[in-house]
Design a protein around this motif. Structure first.
Motif, PDB file in Angstrom:
ATOM      1  N   GLY A 165      25.751 -48.318  38.219  1.00 53.09           N
ATOM      2  CA  GLY A 165      27.035 -48.699  37.635  1.00 53.09           C
ATOM      3  C   GLY A 165      27.067 -48.485  36.137  1.00 53.09           C
ATOM      4  O   GLY A 165      28.070 -47.991  35.578  1.00 53.09           O
ATOM      5  N   GLY A 166      25.978 -48.843  35.456  1.00 48.17           N
ATOM      6  CA  GLY A 166      25.920 -48.609  34.013  1.00 48.17           C
ATOM      7  C   GLY A 166      25.943 -47.133  33.678  1.00 48.17           C
ATOM      8  O   GLY A 166      26.602 -46.715  32.717  1.00 48.17           O
ATOM      9  N   GLY A 167      25.228 -46.324  34.458  1.00 42.77           N
ATOM     10  CA  GLY A 167      25.243 -44.887  34.221  1.00 42.77           C
ATOM     11  C   GLY A 167      26.618 -44.275  34.449  1.00 42.77           C
ATOM     12  O   GLY A 167      27.039 -43.374  33.710  1.00 42.77           O
ATOM     13  N   ILE A 168      27.332 -44.759  35.456  1.00 44.19           N
ATOM     14  CA  ILE A 168      28.698 -44.275  35.707  1.00 44.19           C
ATOM     15  C   ILE A 168      29.612 -44.610  34.534  1.00 44.19           C
ATOM     16  O   ILE A 168      30.418 -43.786  34.096  1.00 44.19           O
ATOM     17  N   PHE A 169      29.479 -45.821  34.001  1.00 42.15           N
ATOM     18  CA  PHE A 169      30.303 -46.203  32.848  1.00 42.15           C
ATOM     19  C   PHE A 169      30.030 -45.293  31.658  1.00 42.15           C
ATOM     20  O   PHE A 169      30.962 -44.834  30.978  1.00 42.15           O
ATOM     21  N   LEU A 170      28.754 -45.018  31.394  1.00 45.10           N
ATOM     22  CA  LEU A 170      28.409 -44.185  30.242  1.00 45.10           C
ATOM     23  C   LEU A 170      28.894 -42.755  30.405  1.00 45.10           C
ATOM     24  O   LEU A 170      29.375 -42.138  29.454  1.00 45.10           O
ATOM     25  N   ALA A 171      28.783 -42.201  31.605  1.00 43.09           N
ATOM     26  CA  ALA A 171      29.103 -40.790  31.815  1.00 43.09           C
ATOM     27  C   ALA A 171      30.580 -40.547  32.091  1.00 43.09           C
ATOM     28  O   ALA A 171      31.099 -39.477  31.751  1.00 43.09           O
ATOM     29  N   GLU A 172      31.271 -41.518  32.699  1.00 44.84           N
ATOM     30  CA  GLU A 172      32.630 -41.269  33.160  1.00 44.84           C
ATOM     31  C   GLU A 172      33.713 -42.010  32.365  1.00 44.84           C
ATOM     32  O   GLU A 172      34.838 -41.547  32.287  1.00 44.84           O
TER      33      GLU A 172
ATOM     34  N   THR B   1      21.089 -41.630  35.956  1.00 43.75           N
ATOM     35  CA  THR B   1      22.466 -41.594  36.446  1.00 43.75           C
ATOM     36  C   THR B   1      23.388 -40.972  35.408  1.00 43.75           C
ATOM     37  O   THR B   1      24.245 -40.130  35.720  1.00 43.75           O
ATOM     38  N   ASP B   2      23.217 -41.381  34.152  1.00 42.69           N
ATOM     39  CA  ASP B   2      24.022 -40.834  33.059  1.00 42.69           C
ATOM     40  C   ASP B   2      23.834 -39.327  32.941  1.00 42.69           C
ATOM     41  O   ASP B   2      24.809 -38.558  32.903  1.00 42.69           O
ATOM     42  N   GLU B   3      22.577 -38.890  32.905  1.00 40.26           N
ATOM     43  CA  GLU B   3      22.312 -37.460  32.763  1.00 40.26           C
ATOM     44  C   GLU B   3      22.712 -36.684  34.010  1.00 40.26           C
ATOM     45  O   GLU B   3      23.181 -35.543  33.915  1.00 40.26           O
ATOM     46  N   GLY B   4      22.534 -37.280  35.184  1.00 38.32           N
ATOM     47  CA  GLY B   4      22.919 -36.586  36.412  1.00 38.32           C
ATOM     48  C   GLY B   4      24.410 -36.346  36.504  1.00 38.32           C
ATOM     49  O   GLY B   4      24.863 -35.269  36.926  1.00 38.32           O
ATOM     50  N   LEU B   5      25.202 -37.328  36.109  1.00 43.48           N
ATOM     51  CA  LEU B   5      26.661 -37.169  36.139  1.00 43.48           C
ATOM     52  C   LEU B   5      27.131 -36.165  35.097  1.00 43.48           C
ATOM     53  O   LEU B   5      28.156 -35.495  35.287  1.00 43.48           O
ATOM     54  N   LYS B   6      26.409 -36.049  33.999  1.00 40.18           N
ATOM     55  CA  LYS B   6      26.783 -35.066  32.982  1.00 40.18           C
ATOM     56  C   LYS B   6      26.582 -33.635  33.477  1.00 40.18           C
ATOM     57  O   LYS B   6      27.191 -32.690  32.931  1.00 40.18           O
ATOM     58  N   LEU B   7      25.710 -33.456  34.477  1.00 41.15           N
ATOM     59  CA  LEU B   7      25.491 -32.118  35.026  1.00 41.15           C
ATOM     60  C   LEU B   7      26.656 -31.640  35.884  1.00 41.15           C
ATOM     61  O   LEU B   7      26.780 -30.447  36.154  1.00 41.15           O
ATOM     62  N   VAL B   8      27.508 -32.557  36.327  1.00 41.87           N
ATOM     63  CA  VAL B   8      28.661 -32.177  37.156  1.00 41.87           C
ATOM     64  C   VAL B   8      29.700 -31.508  36.271  1.00 41.87           C
ATOM     65  O   VAL B   8      30.119 -32.085  35.257  1.00 41.87           O
ATOM     66  N   PRO B   9      30.153 -30.302  36.603  1.00 44.52           N
ATOM     67  CA  PRO B   9      31.134 -29.609  35.770  1.00 44.52           C
ATOM     68  C   PRO B   9      32.431 -30.410  35.629  1.00 44.52           C
ATOM     69  O   PRO B   9      32.922 -31.004  36.593  1.00 44.52           O
ATOM     70  N   ASP B  10      32.992 -30.403  34.431  1.00 44.82           N
ATOM     71  CA  ASP B  10      34.260 -31.098  34.188  1.00 44.82           C
ATOM     72  C   ASP B  10      35.413 -30.472  34.967  1.00 44.82           C
ATOM     73  O   ASP B  10      36.430 -31.131  35.203  1.00 44.82           O
ATOM     74  N   ASP B  11      35.288 -29.202  35.341  1.00 44.91           N
ATOM     75  CA  ASP B  11      36.357 -28.547  36.109  1.00 44.91           C
ATOM     76  C   ASP B  11      36.592 -29.268  37.441  1.00 44.91           C
ATOM     77  O   ASP B  11      37.737 -29.333  37.919  1.00 44.91           O
ATOM     78  N   LEU B  12      35.540 -29.793  38.050  1.00 47.55           N
ATOM     79  CA  LEU B  12      35.704 -30.534  39.306  1.00 47.55           C
ATOM     80  C   LEU B  12      36.508 -31.812  39.080  1.00 47.55           C
ATOM     81  O   LEU B  12      37.347 -32.185  39.904  1.00 47.55           O
ATOM     82  N   ARG B  13      36.252 -32.474  37.971  1.00 47.31           N
ATOM     83  CA  ARG B  13      37.013 -33.692  37.656  1.00 47.31           C
ATOM     84  C   ARG B  13      38.486 -33.354  37.413  1.00 47.31           C
ATOM     85  O   ARG B  13      39.386 -34.039  37.917  1.00 47.31           O
ATOM     86  N   ARG B  14      38.721 -32.319  36.645  1.00 43.18           N
ATOM     87  CA  ARG B  14      40.108 -31.937  36.347  1.00 43.18           C
ATOM     88  C   ARG B  14      40.844 -31.513  37.618  1.00 43.18           C
ATOM     89  O   ARG B  14      42.030 -31.823  37.791  1.00 43.18           O
ATOM     90  N   ALA B  15      40.154 -30.808  38.495  1.00 48.38           N
ATOM     91  CA  ALA B  15      40.794 -30.371  39.738  1.00 48.38           C
ATOM     92  C   ALA B  15      41.179 -31.570  40.599  1.00 48.38           C
ATOM     93  O   ALA B  15      42.289 -31.615  41.166  1.00 48.38           O
ATOM     94  N   ALA B  16      40.288 -32.558  40.694  1.00 46.93           N
ATOM     95  CA  ALA B  16      40.593 -33.742  41.492  1.00 46.93           C
ATOM     96  C   ALA B  16      41.744 -34.541  40.883  1.00 46.93           C
ATOM     97  O   ALA B  16      42.649 -34.992  41.596  1.00 46.93           O
ATOM     98  N   LEU B  17      41.704 -34.712  39.556  1.00 50.38           N
ATOM     99  CA  LEU B  17      42.794 -35.439  38.897  1.00 50.38           C
ATOM    100  C   LEU B  17      44.104 -34.667  38.979  1.00 50.38           C
ATOM    101  O   LEU B  17      45.191 -35.261  39.061  1.00 50.38           O
ATOM    102  N   GLY B  18      44.009 -33.330  38.985  1.00 49.14           N
ATOM    103  CA  GLY B  18      45.216 -32.510  39.036  1.00 49.14           C
ATOM    104  C   GLY B  18      45.946 -32.597  40.360  1.00 49.14           C
ATOM    105  O   GLY B  18      47.176 -32.382  40.405  1.00 49.14           O
TER     106      GLY B  18
END
Length: 271
Positions: free
Chosen positions: A70-77, A143-160
């Motif tokens: 949970g802490g890693g998700i907060f830091l990365a997202e 967790t923080d570093e692992g989430l940073k490896l996920v491309p931001d394009d995937l986040r934008r596509a989901a939010l879009g």
């Protein structure tokens, strides 16, 4: 460079080889299903310590993994560059360098001596909480570093397409970062399983079986391999010394297996 690399690996080879030579010969079925003998007597085993190590490590994992992830998700997202996120990252780095005995003394002062947990002092719960403090930095950082490896394009596509941030994290980013997060969790468990100092102040030691079906399992002193090794290795009895070597071999093998598992999981990080 090759010479210095060999020198760096030499202590590991010597330690593993010495533990193997002294501990592997003592392995038997009785070692896993019998209690430790009284001082001076022969026979016995370390079955209660093996179960106790699994119990305490499981308690630590149940506390540290949800909080750390949970802490890693907060830091990365949610707060990648805010002042609070920077403070958490700095605190995590400091906590990762704190000696393990400090975590044991902290839990001893706040939980054991105060008897705040239903009037109980030394307990498996106190030991698990002490180990969870040691696990937290590793889980949070991976967790923080692992989430940073996920491309931001995937986040934008989901939010879009109308997904909320929560759905994006649960359905997109967390599954993609599962492997590095799992690697960090395994490494954190491996570190916690081999700690001795925190358990000396919190879980203490027991020479009896742990009733896994009893509600008292969390609130009573419990055996562990690391504390058993510490106590038996300094006894002037050959049987206890042999059991200490056997427990050392089992503990090292357990930690080695966990580290190999983390290396295997790391192979899939960038796929």
């Amino acid at each position: 460079a090759g010479l210095f690399a060999a020198i760096a690996v030499l202590p590991l080879v010597l330690v593993l080889g010495y533990v193997f030579l002294n501990g592997a010969a003592k392995l038997s079925l009785n070692l896993f299903n019998e209690l430790p003998p009284a001082p001076g007597l022969e026979g016995g085993g370390i079955g209660n310590a093996i179960i106790g190590t699994l119990v305490v490590t499981t308690i630590a994992a149940m506390v540290a993994i949800p909080v750390g992830v949970g802490g890693g998700i907060f830091l990365a997202e949610y707060s990648r560059s805010g002042w609070f996120a920077q403070f958490i990252r700095f605190g995590t780095n400091v906590l990762s360098g704190v000696p393990s005995i400090i975590a044991g003394v902290f839990i001893y002062s706040t939980i054991v001596t105060s008897r705040i947990v239903f009037g109980n002092s030394y307990s498996a719960l106190a030991g698990g909480l002490a180990l969870s403090i040691l696990m937290l930095p590793t889980v949070i950082k991976t967790t923080d570093e692992g989430l940073k490896l996920v491309p931001d394009d995937l986040r934008r596509a989901a939010l879009g397409i109308g997904a909320s941030r929560f759905v994006t994290i649960v359905r997109i980013t967390l599954p993609k970062a599962f492997t590095p997060i799992a690697t960090g969790v395994v490494l954190a468990i491996a570190r916690a399983a081999g700690e001795t100092a925190p358990l000396l102040f919190t879980a203490l030691l027991s020479y009896y079986w742990t009733d896994l079906l009893s509600t008292e399992i969390l609130f009573a002193p419990i055996a562990s391999l690391s504390v058993l090794i510490y106590n038996f290795a300094i006894m002037p009895y050959e049987t206890q010394t042999e059991l200490a070597w056997a427990a050392s071999f089992i503990l090292v093998a357990f930690i080695l297996i966990l580290n190999l598992l983390s290396r295997w999981l790391a192979r899939f990080t960038y796929r």
